[in-house]
Design an enzyme around this catalytic site. Structure first.
Site, mmCIF file in Angstrom:
data_model
loop_
_atom_site.group_PDB
_atom_site.id
_atom_site.type_symbol
_atom_site.label_atom_id
_atom_site.label_comp_id
_atom_site.label_asym_id
_atom_site.label_seq_id
_atom_site.Cartn_x
_atom_site.Cartn_y
_atom_site.Cartn_z
ATOM 1 C CG ASP A 173 -0.296 -0.285 2.547
ATOM 2 O OD1 ASP A 173 0.781 -0.445 2.637
ATOM 3 O OD2 ASP A 173 -0.927 -0.193 3.622
ATOM 4 C CG ASN B 211 -8.460 1.247 11.626
ATOM 5 O OD1 ASN B 211 -7.382 0.324 11.280
ATOM 6 N ND2 ASN B 211 -8.936 2.026 10.936
ATOM 7 C CG HIS C 153 -5.738 -0.260 8.942
ATOM 8 N ND1 HIS C 153 -5.704 1.012 9.040
ATOM 9 C CD2 HIS C 153 -4.417 -0.631 9.106
ATOM 10 C CE1 HIS C 153 -4.307 1.459 9.331
ATOM 11 N NE2 HIS C 153 -3.723 0.256 9.185
ATOM 12 C CD GLU D 144 -8.540 2.822 7.526
ATOM 13 O OE1 GLU D 144 -8.327 1.970 8.056
ATOM 14 O OE2 GLU D 144 -8.463 4.192 7.581
HETATM 15 C C1 F6R Z 1 1.409 -0.218 5.988
HETATM 16 C C2 F6R Z 1 0.332 -1.007 6.416
HETATM 17 C C3 F6R Z 1 -0.560 -0.957 7.581
HETATM 18 C C4 F6R Z 1 0.390 -1.417 8.860
HETATM 19 C C5 F6R Z 1 -0.475 -0.839 10.111
HETATM 20 C C6 F6R Z 1 0.255 -1.320 11.361
HETATM 21 O O1 F6R Z 1 2.271 -0.732 4.951
HETATM 22 O O2 F6R Z 1 -0.101 -1.965 5.568
HETATM 23 O O3 F6R Z 1 -1.614 -1.538 7.535
HETATM 24 O O4 F6R Z 1 0.533 -2.652 8.624
HETATM 25 O O5 F6R Z 1 -0.965 0.459 10.430
HETATM 26 O O6 F6R Z 1 1.520 -0.324 11.412
HETATM 27 P P1 F6R Z 1 2.356 -0.390 12.569
HETATM 28 O O7 F6R Z 1 3.035 -1.692 12.005
HETATM 29 O O8 F6R Z 1 3.461 0.714 12.161
HETATM 30 O O9 F6R Z 1 1.928 -0.611 13.773
#
Ligand code: F6R
Length: 245
Positions: free
Chosen positions: A67, A136, A138, A143
């Protein structure tokens, strides 16, 4: 679905790295999709270390970025592009032709989603996807509420995601949209690994593993994947009723 509760972040990261390396050794042309973010940072460093020590050949893999923040240039340290470049692509010596990342500056984001859908399809689908979990629930930028059967798409990010995302940037940054592979890419991947660590993830990890399987908690989609592995560090597992932690 499988659940592995690891004693430490190091242990969880080591297991994820070992799984990626095992796959590439067995299947040098594997198609791998990786998330950015704080969680997989150590796993990526261990993959690079193992690749060097054991001379594992990554030169034939296909690398797909999960992403990106829309409007954020690749040279911005907070971008997923920058993170993946610094932590995996450059240290592994991957060539541009084997790497597929979203161009979040594209004027035609819809064409960009199609380009990545095609990249995955032409490569024969994902062999392994390695993801984190947002506060959340995701996965990527899928989302809450995004249907499980979606492929790549552009998404309006929740205010909470925009706020949490500031941690990657040096200055306050507009993060209102994301571009992401869809949850169907995950369910269709041959292997899916979700890593989580830290107490702050405990409640959302509990919902993903023990709550209803629902787009309200996108990470619960992992439970629809027969080989889906939740690799959860002890503190992140501490709210699980089934966990002794
Ligand atoms: C980033 C992504 C997000 C993260 C998620 C957790 O490429 O795909 O879904 O995996 O927001 O982020 P961290 O690991 O920083 O807690």
């Amino acid at each position: 679905m499988k659940l592995h509760i690891a004693d430490s972040y190091e242990r969880a990261s080591g297991l994820a790295a070992a799984e990626v390396c095992r796959l590439v050794q067995a299947q040098p042309e594997a198609v791998l999709c990786f998330a950015a973010g704080d969680t997989p940072r150590l796993a990526y460093s261990l993959i690079v270390q193992k690749a060097r020590e054991e001379q594992i050949d990554f030169s034939r893999i296909t690398f797909i970025g999960l992403d990106e923040w829309v409007g954020i240039p690749p040279e911005n340290e907070g971008s997923c592009h920058y993170f993946l470049q610094e932590n995996l692509i450059r240290p592994l010596g991957l060539m541009p032709a084997q790497v597929h990342l979203f161009d979040a500056l594209s004027r035609d984001l819809s064409a960009e989603t199609e380009r990545l859908n095609q990249a995955v399809a032409h490569a024969g689908g994902l062999d392994l996807i390695l993801v984190g979990i947002g506060m959340n629930g995701h996965i990527g930028f899928n989302e809450p509420g995004i249907p499980f059967d979606s492929y790549a798409h552009v998404v309006e990010l929740e205010a909470f995601t925009q706020e949490v995302g500031q941690k990657y940037f040096r200055t306050q940054t507009v993060l209102n949209q994301g571009i992401t592979l869809g949850l169907r890419h995950l369910t269709e991947a041959k292997q899916a690994i979700l890593i989580a660590n830290g107490l702050k993830k405990a409640e959302i990890v509990r919902q993903a593993i023990e709550g209803p399987v629902s787009p309200d908690v996108p990470a619960s989609v992992m439970r629809l994947h027969p080989g889906g592995l939740f690799l959860i560090e002890r503190e992140a597992a501490s709210a699980l009723h089934s966990s002794p932690a």
